[in-house]
Design a protein around this motif. Sequence first.
Motif, PDB file in Angstrom:
ATOM      1  N   GLU A  72      -3.394  -3.051 -31.989  1.00 13.59           N
ATOM      2  CA  GLU A  72      -4.106  -3.934 -32.114  1.00 13.59           C
ATOM      3  C   GLU A  72      -4.802  -4.966 -31.348  1.00 13.59           C
ATOM      4  O   GLU A  72      -3.131  -5.131 -30.264  1.00 13.59           O
ATOM      5  N   THR A  76     -11.071  -6.343 -31.636  1.00 12.41           N
ATOM      6  CA  THR A  76     -10.601  -4.978 -32.410  1.00 12.41           C
ATOM      7  C   THR A  76     -10.803  -5.906 -33.973  1.00 12.41           C
ATOM      8  O   THR A  76     -11.771  -5.978 -34.972  1.00 12.41           O
ATOM      9  N   ALA A  77      -9.244  -7.014 -33.967  1.00 12.19           N
ATOM     10  CA  ALA A  77      -9.083  -7.276 -35.139  1.00 12.19           C
ATOM     11  C   ALA A  77      -9.990  -7.902 -35.681  1.00 12.19           C
ATOM     12  O   ALA A  77     -10.363  -8.610 -36.988  1.00 12.19           O
ATOM     13  N   HIS A 307      -2.460  -7.528 -42.833  1.00 11.52           N
ATOM     14  CA  HIS A 307      -2.735  -6.253 -41.825  1.00 11.52           C
ATOM     15  C   HIS A 307      -2.033  -6.409 -40.802  1.00 11.52           C
ATOM     16  O   HIS A 307      -1.477  -6.897 -40.095  1.00 11.52           O
ATOM     17  N   ALA A 330      -3.190  -1.570 -42.904  1.00 10.92           N
ATOM     18  CA  ALA A 330      -3.858  -1.509 -42.210  1.00 10.92           C
ATOM     19  C   ALA A 330      -4.924  -1.553 -43.038  1.00 10.92           C
ATOM     20  O   ALA A 330      -5.990  -0.748 -43.819  1.00 10.92           O
ATOM     21  N   HIS A 399     -10.782  -1.753 -37.130  1.00  7.92           N
ATOM     22  CA  HIS A 399     -10.040  -2.072 -36.507  1.00  7.92           C
ATOM     23  C   HIS A 399      -9.688  -0.938 -35.381  1.00  7.92           C
ATOM     24  O   HIS A 399      -9.963   0.387 -35.241  1.00  7.92           O
TER      25      HIS A 399
END
Length: 440
Positions: A72, A76-77, A307, A330, A399
């Motif tokens: 990650e 993206t997160a 997450h 996730a 994600h």
Amino acid sequence: MTDLVFRAARVITDRETAACVRVRAGRVVAVDPFDAPVGDAQVIDLADDEVLLPGLVDTHVHVNDPGRAEWEGFPTATSAAAAGGVTTIVDMPLNSVPPTTDLPALAAKRAAAEGRAHVDVGFWGGAVPGNAADLAGLHAAGVFGFKCFLLDSGVAEFGHLDPAELREHLGVLAGLDALLIAHAEDATAITDPPSGRAYADFLASRPRAAEDAAIGLLIEAARATGGRVHVVHLSSSDALPLVEAARRDGVRLTVETCPHYLSFAAEDVPDGATQFKCCPPIREAANRDGLWQGLVDGLIDIVVSDHSPCAPELKRLDTGDFAAAWGGIASLQLGLPAVWMAARDRGIGLPEVARWMAAGPADLVGLRRKGRIRPGNDADLCVFAPDEEFIVDAARLRHRNPVTAYHGARLRGAVRSTWLRGAPVTGDHPRGRLLERGHA
């Protein structure tokens, strides 16, 4: 600068009301009646099926950047966070490399996030063997508190505290009035699960007693030192009487749980479905009901995602071997609809959900201008359609890797837009700020 007004028949402040929320220079300046004059402001009228919520605050996110960005990363997160109505995250000190356990590591973490975040980001420090002398410096540098493990963390670079080290570190943090957050499982109550696809075997290897014993240890350490302790990702409802008794005695203790513990039940986890593996584990339906009662009773304070993604191959989806698979769910983009759907089925309203997922987490870490729609706060907002249903497609989530326990699930409640300090989060230009304790 022209004011912006959000006008909605349903606005969640500390209650649900019809209102006009006036925004100027990124802050809420007024919450007026629905039919209040708006002058020359730009008006955004919410649709009849939409509700204006405060942007969520998620204080339990593993971004893993730098060092494990293939699991990650910040772009993206934080994009996934925004898609789920989350406008602020606080990043865990592991599983990045280096972990955030000293000032150079915090600088590396900030460098990885700078200019790459779509929502605001704060950072936890780590409490590990040998770094008691680093805690004051990290606290002064603005971390929001310190994460520790009471058993093997799963990554070699982030060691766990034994009981003596726990008291040593908590004693230092008590002097700073800093928060210790703890992964509470007792290794002596845990067994190695047999290799294989049976979820029941994995669940049996991490019983509720492991959590209950570790929480008891934390309570005694907090009682002895006067320190502030927060239990992360509670999955055992059996621990709630311990929490209640400790608080009655004046122990400074708070507790969180997670959407997956409130949504799923062990009886429904298919064998081989390692996307459901997390530690502590998803437990039985009756236990899930106990967690919901703990929220309603105020013994559990907040709901945050935990997450915790990884590279897909580490989930061992090919073999379905729970013993070998990485543990972590996730879910950053899906927490609000998952919790809302289950809450509504129990007769619980959006004001309570907003308190658990926005105001409560903001209060936990001292984010005074986050988590509520009120004058003076950042205009962090979520436009939410509570009745819209959708089927989760992991490939369409934002994600990094398309793995989630929610794949194929039907959820209720769709985030239609997310606003950070009065501007829509579009994903085109990262505008998230890096936050420091005491300055946010």
